[in-house]
Every structure is written in structure tokens, then in C-alpha cells.
Enzyme design. Structure first.
Site, short mmCIF file in Angstrom:
data_model
loop_
_atom_site.label_atom_id
_atom_site.label_comp_id
_atom_site.label_asym_id
_atom_site.label_seq_id
_atom_site.Cartn_x
_atom_site.Cartn_y
_atom_site.Cartn_z
N SER A 1 -5.23 -3.83 2.58
CA SER A 1 -3.98 -4.27 3.20
C SER A 1 -3.72 -3.44 4.43
CB SER A 1 -2.82 -4.11 2.21
OG SER A 1 -1.57 -4.26 2.86
N TYR B 1 1.91 -0.06 -4.44
CA TYR B 1 1.01 -1.00 -3.77
C TYR B 1 0.33 -0.33 -2.58
CZ TYR B 1 -0.57 -5.12 -1.21
OH TYR B 1 -1.33 -6.04 -0.55
#
Length: 250
Positions: A138, A151
Site C-alpha cells: 500500500s 494496517y
């Protein structure tokens, strides 16, 4: 790009980026194992991908299930040429807020899952002579965002692990890369919008994260994954390809 005769595993293949990736590989001739924690979702995508695919139910944090996924893929296709470690999830929270069990579960899927799927696929990838692993990281691994501590930490680990595996396995003819998407129009974000008190405001905030003023589409990320898995990217290993609409450049 051509994947005729090649055997591919896509984890998290039942929805979002994974679904788009499965369909793109199938379009290009690949035989795809659609691996997902939801067997129904895997079956649906496998049916769309066509006769060269198989649906598999797997929790990527469970070693026995991962070994079974690898064994079933090899039995069906004769080997593994490409592994796409795409399965993952996220939730809101700072370190102060997140419960220990929630932290452990996210790390088990997002990080341990990459480790387990890679570990048990490596022998077959080495036998292929030109094995490829593509991990889904990400853009947040590089820049961070607020209120997503677990995350962000997990995706930082995925990017670092990508670089380490690239060095460890280059001698086996295996290339290891990652794609780092920005905010993507996916079931995960659709759920966030739908459950919010002000869906329109949340949608505008998500679209406003990038200088393009929109979210990415799963197919745009799938295109990057497929390129990293193709011979067109033959000199790339240890790379983290950012596809975020310019978000991390702001």
C-alpha cells in the site's frame, strides 16, 4: 503480455483487486487458482474466469490451509509460475485504540499470510525456472495515514519483506515485487462509505486523497500486478510499484 499455459495463484481473489487480477490473468491465457476465505466468492470469480481456473477456500494465516492450497494448485496445473499475495484487510484505530486480538488477526492475515503462501509456494516457483511473486502492499507503507496504525504497519512489513525475499531467491530464478495501491474503489471502501453517518462526505474525502480527485479502480491495480508478473518486467525484482494517483507525491 501472454500467460498461456502458466499457473497462477491469486489470494483474496474473490473480490476487489484480487477479482480484477484473476480476470486479467485469465484474459491473457493464465490458469488461475482463485483463493479466498469465502468459497462462494472464489467460485463466482472462477466461473467468470472460465474453465482454466479453480476455486479454493483458504485462510492464508493457517499453514495447513495454505499447504493444501499449494498442493491442490500443483495437482490441478502441474506447478506454480506466479503467486499473487493479495489477501488482506484493514480497520480503523490508533495504537491506543486497537485491541490486541484485532492487531494479531490483522498481522496474521496481512503479514504472516504473505510469509506462509510464499514459503510453501517457493519449491514449485523454483521448479518453474522463472517464478514470480507479486505482493499487494500500500502507498501507506511509505507515507502513513492517521487512524490506521495496524494496517499501515502491516503494509510496511509487506514492502520490506518483498525486498528481502527478492534478494534471498533471485538465485533460484524467482523475482519478487510488490504493487502499492492508493485508495481503490473496492468492497472495503464501499463498506466504509455505506456505514458512515455522512456517506457523501466520506466519499468526497476518499476521492480527494489523490490529485486526480478520484479513487483508483481495481482493474488499474490489476494491470500493474499483471505487468510485474509478466516477462515485460524481467529486470524488476525487489521493486515496490506505487499506483496511487499521485497521492504519495502530495
Amino acid at each position: 503480455m501472454n500467460f498461456d499455459g502458466q499457473s497462477i495463484i491469486v489470494t483474496g481473489g474473490g473480490s476487489g483487486i484480487g477479482r480484477a487480477t484473476v480476470l486479467k490473468f485469465a484474459e491473457l491465457g493464465g490458469r488461475v487458482a482463485v483463493a479466498d476465505v469465502s468459497l462462494d466468492a472464489a467460485r463466482e470469480v472462477s466461473s467468470l474466469a472460465g474453465g482454466g481456473s479453480i476455486p479454493l477456500q483458504v485462510d492464508v494465516s493457517d499453514a495447513a490451509q495454505v499447504r493444501a492450497m499449494v498442493d491442490e494448485t500443483v495437482a490441478a496445473f502441474g506447478g506454480i509460475d506466479v503467486l499473487c499475495n493479495n489477501a488482506g484487510f484493514g480497520f480503523l484505530g490508533t495504537v491506543a485504540d486497537i485491541g490486541e486480538a484485532d492487531w494479531d488477526r490483522l498481522m496474521a492475515v496481512n503479514v504472516k499470510g504473505v510469509y506462509l503462501c510464499s514459503k510453501y509456494s517457493l519449491p514449485a516457483l523454483a521448479r518453474s525456472g522463472e517464478g514470480r511473486i507479486v505482493n499487494t502492499s500500500s502507498y501507506t507503507a511509505a507515507v502513513g495515514i492517521p487512524n490506521r496504525a495496524a494496517y499501515v504497519a502491516s503494509k510496511g512489513a509487506v514492502s520490506a519483506l518483498t525486498r528481502a525475499m527478492a534478494l534471498d531467491h533471485v538465485g533460484q530464478g524467482i523475482r519478487v515485487n510488490a504493487v502499492a495501491p492508493g485508495t481503490v474503489n473496492s468492497p472495503y471502501f464501499n463498506k466504509i462509505v455505506g456505514e458512515s453517518a455522512d456517506p457523501q462526505a466520506v466519499l468526497e474525502e476518499l476521492n480527494g486523497r489523490s490529485p486526480m480527485h478520484r479513487m483508483g479502480e481495481p482493474e488499474e491495480i490489476a494491470a500493474a500486478i499483471v505487468w510485474l508478473a509478466s516477462k515485460e518486467s524481467s529486470f524488476a525484482t525487489g521493486s515496490v510499484l506505487t499506483v496511487d494517483g499521485g497521492t504519495s507525491s502530495w
